[in-house]
Design a protein around this motif. Sequence first.
Motif, PDB file in Angstrom:
ATOM      1  N   GLY A 163       0.818  -1.209   0.000  1.00  0.00           N
ATOM      2  CA  GLY A 163       0.000   0.000   0.000  1.00  0.00           C
ATOM      3  C   GLY A 163       0.851   1.259   0.000  1.00  0.00           C
ATOM      4  N   GLU A 164       1.911   1.261   0.805  1.00  0.00           N
ATOM      5  CA  GLU A 164       2.825   2.408   0.834  1.00  0.00           C
ATOM      6  C   GLU A 164       3.547   2.559  -0.502  1.00  0.00           C
ATOM      7  OE1 GLU A 164       3.942   2.214   5.608  1.00  0.00           O
ATOM      8  OE2 GLU A 164       5.148   1.102   4.157  1.00  0.00           O
ATOM      9  N   LEU A 165       3.937   1.433  -1.074  1.00  0.00           N
ATOM     10  CA  LEU A 165       4.615   1.447  -2.370  1.00  0.00           C
ATOM     11  C   LEU A 165       3.706   2.040  -3.443  1.00  0.00           C
ATOM     12  CD1 LEU A 165       7.022   0.494  -4.189  1.00  0.00           C
ATOM     13  CD2 LEU A 165       5.693  -1.604  -4.521  1.00  0.00           C
ATOM     14  N   ALA A 166       2.469   1.592  -3.482  1.00  0.00           N
ATOM     15  CA  ALA A 166       1.517   2.107  -4.463  1.00  0.00           C
ATOM     16  C   ALA A 166       1.343   3.607  -4.295  1.00  0.00           C
ATOM     17  CB  ALA A 166       0.178   1.384  -4.327  1.00  0.00           C
ATOM     18  N   GLY A 167       1.208   4.059  -3.056  1.00  0.00           N
ATOM     19  CA  GLY A 167       1.058   5.487  -2.793  1.00  0.00           C
ATOM     20  C   GLY A 167       2.276   6.284  -3.224  1.00  0.00           C
ATOM     21  N   ALA A 168       3.457   5.770  -2.950  1.00  0.00           N
ATOM     22  CA  ALA A 168       4.699   6.462  -3.321  1.00  0.00           C
ATOM     23  C   ALA A 168       4.854   6.573  -4.828  1.00  0.00           C
ATOM     24  CB  ALA A 168       5.906   5.735  -2.718  1.00  0.00           C
ATOM     25  N   ALA A 169       4.331   5.585  -5.550  1.00  0.00           N
ATOM     26  CA  ALA A 169       4.455   5.576  -7.010  1.00  0.00           C
ATOM     27  C   ALA A 169       3.275   6.240  -7.703  1.00  0.00           C
ATOM     28  CB  ALA A 169       4.611   4.137  -7.500  1.00  0.00           C
ATOM     29  N   GLY A 170       2.227   6.547  -6.951  1.00  0.00           N
ATOM     30  CA  GLY A 170       1.060   7.180  -7.544  1.00  0.00           C
ATOM     31  C   GLY A 170       0.175   6.233  -8.336  1.00  0.00           C
ATOM     32  N   VAL A 171       0.148   4.963  -7.917  1.00  0.00           N
ATOM     33  CA  VAL A 171      -0.703   3.963  -8.573  1.00  0.00           C
ATOM     34  C   VAL A 171      -1.535   3.256  -7.511  1.00  0.00           C
ATOM     35  CG1 VAL A 171       0.930   3.603 -10.474  1.00  0.00           C
ATOM     36  CG2 VAL A 171       1.048   2.129  -8.459  1.00  0.00           C
ATOM     37  N   HIS A 172      -2.467   2.428  -7.945  1.00  0.00           N
ATOM     38  CA  HIS A 172      -3.280   1.641  -7.030  1.00  0.00           C
ATOM     39  C   HIS A 172      -2.578   0.323  -6.703  1.00  0.00           C
ATOM     40  CE1 HIS A 172      -6.777   4.259  -7.334  1.00  0.00           C
ATOM     41  NE2 HIS A 172      -6.509   4.352  -8.626  1.00  0.00           N
ATOM     42  N   VAL A 173      -2.940  -0.266  -5.580  1.00  0.00           N
ATOM     43  CA  VAL A 173      -2.378  -1.558  -5.179  1.00  0.00           C
ATOM     44  C   VAL A 173      -2.625  -2.604  -6.253  1.00  0.00           C
ATOM     45  CG1 VAL A 173      -2.583  -3.447  -3.494  1.00  0.00           C
ATOM     46  CG2 VAL A 173      -2.479  -1.082  -2.700  1.00  0.00           C
ATOM     47  N   GLU A 174      -3.819  -2.611  -6.834  1.00  0.00           N
ATOM     48  CA  GLU A 174      -4.119  -3.589  -7.875  1.00  0.00           C
ATOM     49  C   GLU A 174      -3.241  -3.389  -9.108  1.00  0.00           C
ATOM     50  OE1 GLU A 174      -5.790  -6.416  -7.688  1.00  0.00           O
ATOM     51  OE2 GLU A 174      -6.018  -5.880  -5.587  1.00  0.00           O
ATOM     52  N   THR A 175      -2.811  -2.166  -9.357  1.00  0.00           N
ATOM     53  CA  THR A 175      -1.886  -1.911 -10.464  1.00  0.00           C
ATOM     54  C   THR A 175      -0.547  -2.572 -10.183  1.00  0.00           C
ATOM     55  OG1 THR A 175      -2.995   0.180 -10.952  1.00  0.00           O
ATOM     56  CG2 THR A 175      -0.764  -0.098 -11.818  1.00  0.00           C
ATOM     57  N   VAL A 176      -0.074  -2.449  -8.952  1.00  0.00           N
ATOM     58  CA  VAL A 176       1.187  -3.098  -8.563  1.00  0.00           C
ATOM     59  C   VAL A 176       1.062  -4.604  -8.767  1.00  0.00           C
ATOM     60  CG1 VAL A 176       2.815  -3.548  -6.677  1.00  0.00           C
ATOM     61  CG2 VAL A 176       1.743  -1.289  -6.881  1.00  0.00           C
ATOM     62  N   ARG A 177      -0.036  -5.166  -8.318  1.00  0.00           N
ATOM     63  CA  ARG A 177      -0.235  -6.614  -8.454  1.00  0.00           C
ATOM     64  C   ARG A 177      -0.298  -7.034  -9.923  1.00  0.00           C
ATOM     65  NH1 ARG A 177      -4.294  -6.420  -3.546  1.00  0.00           N
ATOM     66  NH2 ARG A 177      -2.813  -6.863  -1.877  1.00  0.00           N
ATOM     67  N   TYR A 236       8.817  -3.954   0.157  1.00  0.00           N
ATOM     68  CA  TYR A 236       9.319  -3.445  -1.116  1.00  0.00           C
ATOM     69  C   TYR A 236      10.351  -2.355  -0.826  1.00  0.00           C
ATOM     70  CZ  TYR A 236       5.293  -5.902  -2.973  1.00  0.00           C
ATOM     71  OH  TYR A 236       4.393  -6.876  -3.311  1.00  0.00           O
ATOM     72  N   THR A 237      11.242  -2.119  -1.781  1.00  0.00           N
ATOM     73  CA  THR A 237      12.329  -1.160  -1.577  1.00  0.00           C
ATOM     74  C   THR A 237      12.135   0.084  -2.442  1.00  0.00           C
ATOM     75  OG1 THR A 237      13.676  -2.085  -3.352  1.00  0.00           O
ATOM     76  CG2 THR A 237      13.932  -3.081  -1.148  1.00  0.00           C
ATOM     77  N   THR A 238      13.030   1.031  -2.267  1.00  0.00           N
ATOM     78  CA  THR A 238      12.997   2.241  -3.091  1.00  0.00           C
ATOM     79  C   THR A 238      13.220   1.896  -4.563  1.00  0.00           C
ATOM     80  OG1 THR A 238      15.320   2.632  -2.540  1.00  0.00           O
ATOM     81  CG2 THR A 238      13.692   3.847  -1.277  1.00  0.00           C
ATOM     82  N   ALA A 239      13.941   0.816  -4.841  1.00  0.00           N
ATOM     83  CA  ALA A 239      14.123   0.387  -6.232  1.00  0.00           C
ATOM     84  C   ALA A 239      12.779   0.004  -6.852  1.00  0.00           C
ATOM     85  CB  ALA A 239      15.104  -0.783  -6.311  1.00  0.00           C
ATOM     86  N   HIS A 240      11.922  -0.653  -6.091  1.00  0.00           N
ATOM     87  CA  HIS A 240      10.582  -0.982  -6.582  1.00  0.00           C
ATOM     88  C   HIS A 240       9.797   0.305  -6.863  1.00  0.00           C
ATOM     89  CE1 HIS A 240      11.379  -4.879  -4.448  1.00  0.00           C
ATOM     90  NE2 HIS A 240      10.810  -5.344  -5.557  1.00  0.00           N
ATOM     91  N   ALA A 241       9.888   1.267  -5.947  1.00  0.00           N
ATOM     92  CA  ALA A 241       9.166   2.537  -6.123  1.00  0.00           C
ATOM     93  C   ALA A 241       9.660   3.264  -7.371  1.00  0.00           C
ATOM     94  CB  ALA A 241       9.326   3.410  -4.888  1.00  0.00           C
ATOM     95  N   ARG A 242      10.967   3.304  -7.577  1.00  0.00           N
ATOM     96  CA  ARG A 242      11.517   3.977  -8.764  1.00  0.00           C
ATOM     97  C   ARG A 242      11.065   3.267 -10.046  1.00  0.00           C
ATOM     98  NH1 ARG A 242      16.155   4.315  -5.503  1.00  0.00           N
ATOM     99  NH2 ARG A 242      17.068   2.548  -6.606  1.00  0.00           N
TER     100      ARG A 242
END
Length: 97
Positions: free
Chosen positions: A9-23, A44-50
């Motif tokens: 959830g934090e990763l999705a928020g940091a990237a500006g996408v929805h959790v389902e988009t990440v999945r 997840y790491t900052t590399a995932h967010a980038r």
Amino acid sequence: MSTRHYTIGELAGAAGVHVETVRYYQRIGLVDQPKRPPGGIRRYTTAHARRLQFIRKAQLLGFSLAEIAELLALNDGSQCHEAAEIGSRKLETVRAG
């Protein structure tokens, strides 16, 4: 520099996408899924967010997910010519359309 760790959830928020988009990106192989530690949650790491931010920005520029996958496959930096070729093809498409 230390690496930040995110829940999905934090990763999705940091990237500006929805959790389902990440999945979805995980299912199609654009983003890897970290292993779940015993009794814990995936981190997840900052590399995932980038990577997610790159995907999102590339989509905003008009790249398809297939084209983005090609670019991400060239991520090691040794394939700059191929990355430039993909970018040039997209520019020609945009100018023609």
